[in-house]
Design a protein around this motif. Structure first.
Motif, mmCIF file in Angstrom:
data_model
loop_
_atom_site.group_PDB
_atom_site.id
_atom_site.type_symbol
_atom_site.label_atom_id
_atom_site.label_comp_id
_atom_site.label_asym_id
_atom_site.label_seq_id
_atom_site.Cartn_x
_atom_site.Cartn_y
_atom_site.Cartn_z
ATOM 1 N N GLY A 174 0.768 -1.215 0.000
ATOM 2 C CA GLY A 174 0.000 0.000 0.000
ATOM 3 C C GLY A 174 0.806 1.276 0.000
ATOM 4 O O GLY A 174 0.249 2.355 -0.138
ATOM 5 N N GLU A 175 2.138 1.199 0.186
ATOM 6 C CA GLU A 175 2.951 2.395 0.052
ATOM 7 C C GLU A 175 2.745 2.978 -1.358
ATOM 8 O O GLU A 175 2.569 2.253 -2.321
ATOM 9 N N HIS A 176 2.787 4.306 -1.458
ATOM 10 C CA HIS A 176 2.622 4.883 -2.784
ATOM 11 C C HIS A 176 3.423 6.161 -2.904
ATOM 12 O O HIS A 176 3.842 6.760 -1.924
ATOM 13 N N ARG A 177 3.637 6.562 -4.160
ATOM 14 C CA ARG A 177 4.353 7.788 -4.471
ATOM 15 C C ARG A 177 3.457 8.667 -5.322
ATOM 16 O O ARG A 177 2.704 8.176 -6.167
ATOM 17 N N VAL A 178 3.541 9.963 -5.100
ATOM 18 C CA VAL A 178 2.706 10.922 -5.802
ATOM 19 C C VAL A 178 3.595 11.862 -6.602
ATOM 20 O O VAL A 178 4.583 12.395 -6.082
ATOM 21 N N PHE A 179 3.248 12.040 -7.886
ATOM 22 C CA PHE A 179 4.017 12.901 -8.768
ATOM 23 C C PHE A 179 3.101 13.974 -9.360
ATOM 24 O O PHE A 179 1.902 13.735 -9.569
ATOM 25 N N ASP A 180 3.672 15.119 -9.683
ATOM 26 C CA ASP A 180 2.962 16.143 -10.429
ATOM 27 C C ASP A 180 2.954 15.724 -11.897
ATOM 28 O O ASP A 180 4.003 15.480 -12.494
ATOM 29 N N GLY A 181 1.756 15.634 -12.481
ATOM 30 C CA GLY A 181 1.654 15.151 -13.856
ATOM 31 C C GLY A 181 2.245 16.087 -14.887
ATOM 32 O O GLY A 181 2.620 15.661 -15.981
ATOM 33 N N GLY A 182 2.334 17.371 -14.592
ATOM 34 C CA GLY A 182 2.897 18.313 -15.550
ATOM 35 C C GLY A 182 1.893 18.729 -16.616
ATOM 36 O O GLY A 182 0.723 18.332 -16.611
ATOM 37 N N ALA A 183 2.371 19.540 -17.567
ATOM 38 C CA ALA A 183 1.493 20.069 -18.615
ATOM 39 C C ALA A 183 1.060 18.993 -19.604
ATOM 40 O O ALA A 183 -0.042 19.057 -20.167
ATOM 41 N N HIS A 184 1.929 18.020 -19.837
ATOM 42 C CA HIS A 184 1.621 16.943 -20.781
ATOM 43 C C HIS A 184 1.925 15.599 -20.103
ATOM 44 O O HIS A 184 2.957 14.978 -20.390
ATOM 45 N N PRO A 185 1.057 15.140 -19.227
ATOM 46 C CA PRO A 185 1.365 13.935 -18.446
ATOM 47 C C PRO A 185 1.465 12.689 -19.306
ATOM 48 O O PRO A 185 0.720 12.498 -20.264
ATOM 49 N N ALA A 186 2.433 11.851 -18.951
ATOM 50 C CA ALA A 186 2.621 10.578 -19.649
ATOM 51 C C ALA A 186 3.034 9.524 -18.632
ATOM 52 O O ALA A 186 3.699 9.826 -17.637
ATOM 53 N N LEU A 187 2.653 8.292 -18.908
ATOM 54 C CA LEU A 187 2.955 7.170 -18.013
ATOM 55 C C LEU A 187 3.473 6.010 -18.839
ATOM 56 O O LEU A 187 2.850 5.600 -19.822
ATOM 57 N N THR A 188 4.637 5.469 -18.435
ATOM 58 C CA THR A 188 5.204 4.282 -19.068
ATOM 59 C C THR A 188 5.352 3.194 -18.009
ATOM 60 O O THR A 188 5.906 3.442 -16.942
ATOM 61 N N VAL A 189 4.857 1.996 -18.310
ATOM 62 C CA VAL A 189 4.846 0.905 -17.337
ATOM 63 C C VAL A 189 5.498 -0.327 -17.950
ATOM 64 O O VAL A 189 5.133 -0.750 -19.045
ATOM 65 N N ASP A 190 6.464 -0.904 -17.223
ATOM 66 C CA ASP A 190 7.131 -2.134 -17.651
ATOM 67 C C ASP A 190 7.355 -2.982 -16.408
ATOM 68 O O ASP A 190 8.387 -2.904 -15.765
ATOM 69 N N ILE A 191 6.351 -3.798 -16.040
ATOM 70 C CA ILE A 191 6.368 -4.492 -14.749
ATOM 71 C C ILE A 191 6.254 -6.011 -14.889
ATOM 72 O O ILE A 191 5.871 -6.704 -13.942
ATOM 73 N N GLY A 192 6.562 -6.538 -16.052
ATOM 74 C CA GLY A 192 6.531 -7.991 -16.218
ATOM 75 C C GLY A 192 5.138 -8.559 -16.040
ATOM 76 O O GLY A 192 4.177 -8.084 -16.652
ATOM 77 N N TYR A 193 5.007 -9.563 -15.147
ATOM 78 C CA TYR A 193 3.740 -10.267 -14.978
ATOM 79 C C TYR A 193 2.864 -9.689 -13.878
ATOM 80 O O TYR A 193 1.771 -10.205 -13.617
ATOM 81 N N ALA A 194 3.299 -8.635 -13.223
ATOM 82 C CA ALA A 194 2.465 -7.996 -12.208
ATOM 83 C C ALA A 194 1.240 -7.378 -12.872
ATOM 84 O O ALA A 194 1.293 -6.897 -14.001
ATOM 85 N N ASP A 195 0.107 -7.386 -12.162
ATOM 86 C CA ASP A 195 -1.122 -6.825 -12.718
ATOM 87 C C ASP A 195 -1.122 -5.304 -12.588
ATOM 88 O O ASP A 195 -0.411 -4.723 -11.763
ATOM 89 N N LEU A 196 -1.967 -4.670 -13.394
ATOM 90 C CA LEU A 196 -1.972 -3.212 -13.467
ATOM 91 C C LEU A 196 -3.397 -2.697 -13.586
ATOM 92 O O LEU A 196 -4.179 -3.187 -14.404
ATOM 93 N N THR A 197 -3.731 -1.694 -12.760
ATOM 94 C CA THR A 197 -5.004 -0.991 -12.867
ATOM 95 C C THR A 197 -4.720 0.499 -12.986
ATOM 96 O O THR A 197 -4.002 1.069 -12.165
ATOM 97 N N ILE A 198 -5.286 1.126 -14.025
ATOM 98 C CA ILE A 198 -5.122 2.563 -14.251
ATOM 99 C C ILE A 198 -6.496 3.208 -14.248
ATOM 100 O O ILE A 198 -7.390 2.789 -14.991
ATOM 101 N N VAL A 199 -6.664 4.221 -13.406
ATOM 102 C CA VAL A 199 -7.957 4.892 -13.273
ATOM 103 C C VAL A 199 -7.747 6.387 -13.431
ATOM 104 O O VAL A 199 -6.915 6.984 -12.746
ATOM 105 N N ALA A 200 -8.517 7.004 -14.339
ATOM 106 C CA ALA A 200 -8.434 8.452 -14.519
ATOM 107 C C ALA A 200 -9.253 9.140 -13.432
ATOM 108 O O ALA A 200 -10.315 8.666 -13.020
ATOM 109 N N ARG A 201 -8.742 10.277 -12.973
ATOM 110 C CA ARG A 201 -9.445 11.062 -11.952
ATOM 111 C C ARG A 201 -9.162 12.539 -12.192
ATOM 112 O O ARG A 201 -8.252 12.904 -12.933
ATOM 113 N N ALA A 202 -9.934 13.392 -11.530
ATOM 114 C CA ALA A 202 -9.719 14.823 -11.635
ATOM 115 C C ALA A 202 -8.425 15.207 -10.925
ATOM 116 O O ALA A 202 -7.992 14.536 -9.990
#
Length: 293
Positions: A50-78
């Protein structure tokens, strides 16, 4: 017959694995953490539980994920922040290589930092909350779920993972998986989806160009506003279309004249003005196309 010595050796290996798992649990790897965000591991590393890190998305936010076989959930929010969290592993012989998150310009990168050793899987879940206009690129992930995105994105599931995309509206969408691909309320000028050993399902689709490739059945429902020509072909099955305007489709059967399930067949369907082109193909299964609403 298995010798007594072999049985004893196997039991010793199993006992040693259980002891190692217990040690990991005592050290925190097998139990949830309860630290605050300020106490999260430094250097970009995400602690399990449950530890997490928070980043400022910036003017043009982008996300790159390379985590092998771990599962991933991405949810858009305000908001403008990208919040990354990691759940803990469960069970013996699960992957435990570090997963780290760091920011490079406007891009947040989440990566498994080392090649995993011998494992039977990866039970971890990476959860990311992002601004809706974040451009997402998943290089590798297990089961992938994404909802609410409004920027061009690409998802690649490895192993027997699945891809589920919901409430998506962006210029393009690319999804690749060996398992099932599910698309719900997807609006895209271009859609490319490939399932190497599974089925493709879609509802509420509004697309113009692209391709869908599957090794199983394909079921696609198109929303009003879709403007394309669908070229559907199966090497071993039947193509059916329902709900479209009269005269919008034509059928070609390459096998028996009754377009039976064990022969190749194809069908062309015009949706709306028919200005785009969507190619749909499966090597083994039926294709069902419907006009919704």
């Amino acid at each position: 017959m298995i010798s007594r010595g072999t049985i004893i050796a196997g039991l010793l290996v199993l006992e040693l694995a259980i002891i190692c798992e217990a040690v990991i649990a005592v050290q925190g790897g097998g139990q949830p953490f309860h630290h605050s965000v300020a106490q999260a591991a430094t250097g970009g590393r995400l602690a399990e539980g449950g530890e997490h890190r928070v980043f400022d998305g910036g003017a043009h936010p982008a996300l790159t994920v390379d985590i092998g076989y771990a599962d991933l959930t991405i949810v858009a929010r305000a908001g403008s922040q990208i919040d990354v969290a990691l759940s803990r592993s469960h069970g013996l012989f699960q992957a435990r290589e570090p997963i780290e998150a760091e920011k490079d310009g406007d891009t947040v990168r989440i990566t498994a930092t080392d090649e995993p050793g011998w494992t039977v899987g990866d039970s971890r879940m990476v959860t990311v909350l992002v601004p809706a206009d974040t451009q997402v690129t998943v290089v590798k992930g297990g089961d992938i779920k994404a909802s609410g995105l409004r920027a061009a994105s690409s998802f690649n599931s490895v192993g027997d993972g699945t891809v589920t995309v919901e409430d998506y509206n962006a210029p393009s969408l690319h999804a690749t998986s060996n398992g099932r691909i599910s698309l719900v309320e997807v609006v895209a000028a271009r859609l490319d989806a490939t399932s190497g050993d599974g089925r493709v399902e879609g509802s509420g689709l509004q697309v113009r160009n692209g391709s869908i490739e599957s090794d199983g059945r394909v079921t696609l429902g198109f929303a009003s506003g879709t403007d394309t020509v669908i070229n559907a072909e199966t090497d071993d099955g039947k193509v059916s279309a329902s709900g479209f305007a009269a005269g919008a489709s034509s059928v070609t059967s390459k096998g028996d004249s009754d377009n039976s399930d064990d022969d190749a067949s194809s069908q062309t369907v015009r949706v709306g003005a028919g200005d785009g082109r969507l190619d749909v193909h499966t090597s083994d299964g039926n294709i069902r196309l419907t006009q919704e609403g």
